[in-house]
Design an enzyme around this catalytic site. Structure first.
Site, short mmCIF file in Angstrom:
data_model
loop_
_atom_site.label_atom_id
_atom_site.label_comp_id
_atom_site.label_asym_id
_atom_site.label_seq_id
_atom_site.Cartn_x
_atom_site.Cartn_y
_atom_site.Cartn_z
N TYR A 103 43.10 37.64 38.58
CA TYR A 103 43.88 37.73 39.82
C TYR A 103 43.03 38.30 40.95
O TYR A 103 43.04 37.78 42.06
CB TYR A 103 45.11 38.60 39.57
CG TYR A 103 46.11 38.57 40.71
CD1 TYR A 103 46.82 37.41 41.01
CD2 TYR A 103 46.35 39.71 41.47
CE1 TYR A 103 47.75 37.39 42.05
CE2 TYR A 103 47.28 39.70 42.51
CZ TYR A 103 47.97 38.54 42.79
OH TYR A 103 48.88 38.51 43.82
N SER A 152 46.62 39.40 49.11
CA SER A 152 47.18 40.57 48.42
C SER A 152 46.22 41.73 48.62
O SER A 152 45.02 41.54 48.88
CB SER A 152 47.31 40.26 46.93
OG SER A 152 47.60 41.42 46.18
N LYS A 192 42.11 36.45 44.53
CA LYS A 192 42.54 37.02 45.80
C LYS A 192 41.36 37.53 46.64
O LYS A 192 41.40 37.43 47.88
CB LYS A 192 43.57 38.13 45.56
CG LYS A 192 44.90 37.61 45.02
CD LYS A 192 45.56 36.62 45.99
CE LYS A 192 46.96 36.23 45.57
NZ LYS A 192 47.61 35.31 46.52
#
Length: 235
Positions: free
Chosen positions: A152, A139, A156
């Site tokens: 998150y 991402s 990532k």
């Protein structure tokens, strides 16, 4: 060019994974898609290939290494080889770091980071045989941090670092490794319900087309890290 090639897509029952599977099948690549529930995987495979010749579904939770080992075994039993592995399964929970629960952190790290290691660990010996390709779907959150994104972002950023180091480790086996870092994609991610309001976003099939472009590249060239975002912001 892609006759008899076989791909494994984790998290392939909907969203990005399903969109990638659709494009790969259109290009003649046989596909195995996994999800945590067998019925979801079987339903997705039925939609992708009604007669079962081009797709089949596998129940696998990428957090469980034994599941991924079994998934690869099933793929070899079904199709006889494995050429492309696309580690796509992922989730996001967005909270301020002081409000994040241990379960929130662990679920993201175990799925988004440990999961892609499990997928590669389970498949790497088959990829050595075919001199295949391993692709992670990370991402833009793997390079851009933001409020409420600590867990998150960590997962990532880690996924990008893991994939880039794996690329260096595996290229001596003629295995190619890339990470794709999408921005806004029209999926069910984070409770979104795709609709016309998402027309400005990247569509799942766009990522499938990107992967096909990567696979078609001259083998001397390796796009090891690819950022992709909507061409225009939401207006």
């Amino acid at each position: 060019m892609f006759k008899d090639k076989v791909a494994y897509i984790t998290g392939g029952t909907k969203g990005i994974g399903f969109g990638i599977a659709e494009v790969l099948i259109k290009n003649g690549i046989k596909v195995a898609v996994s999800g945590r529930k067998q019925e979801d995987a079987e339903e997705a495979a039925k939609i992708l290939s009604d007669d079962g010749t081009m797709a089949f579904g596998i129940a696998s939770d990428v957090r469980n290494f034994a599941d991924e080992q079994q998934a690869v075994t099933e793929i070899i039993n079904k199709f006889g080889r494995l050429d492309y592995v696309i580690a796509n399964a992922g989730l996001g929970i967005f909270k301020p770091v002081d409000q994040m629960e241990l379960e929130d952190w662990n679920s993201m790290i175990e799925t988004n980071l440990t999961g892609i290691f499990h997928t590669l660990k389970a498949s790497v010996e088959e990829l050595k045989k075919t001199e295949g390709y391993y692709i992670t779907i990370s991402s833009l959150a793997g390079t851009n941090f933001f409020e409420n994104g600590a867990g998150y972002n960590a997962s990532k950023f880690g996924a990008v670092g893991f994939t880039q180091a794996a690329m260096i480790d595996l290229r001596k086996y003629n295995i190619k490794v890339s990470t794709i870092m999408p921005g806004s994609v029209s999926t069910n991610f984070n409770g979104n319900e795709p609709s016309e309001k998402d027309a400005w976003k990247i569509q799942p099939e766009d990522l499938g087309e990107l992967i096909m472009d990567i696979l078609k590249m001259n083998p001397r060239t390796l796009p090891s890290k690819i950022e992709i975002r909507p061409s225009k912001p939401n207006s």
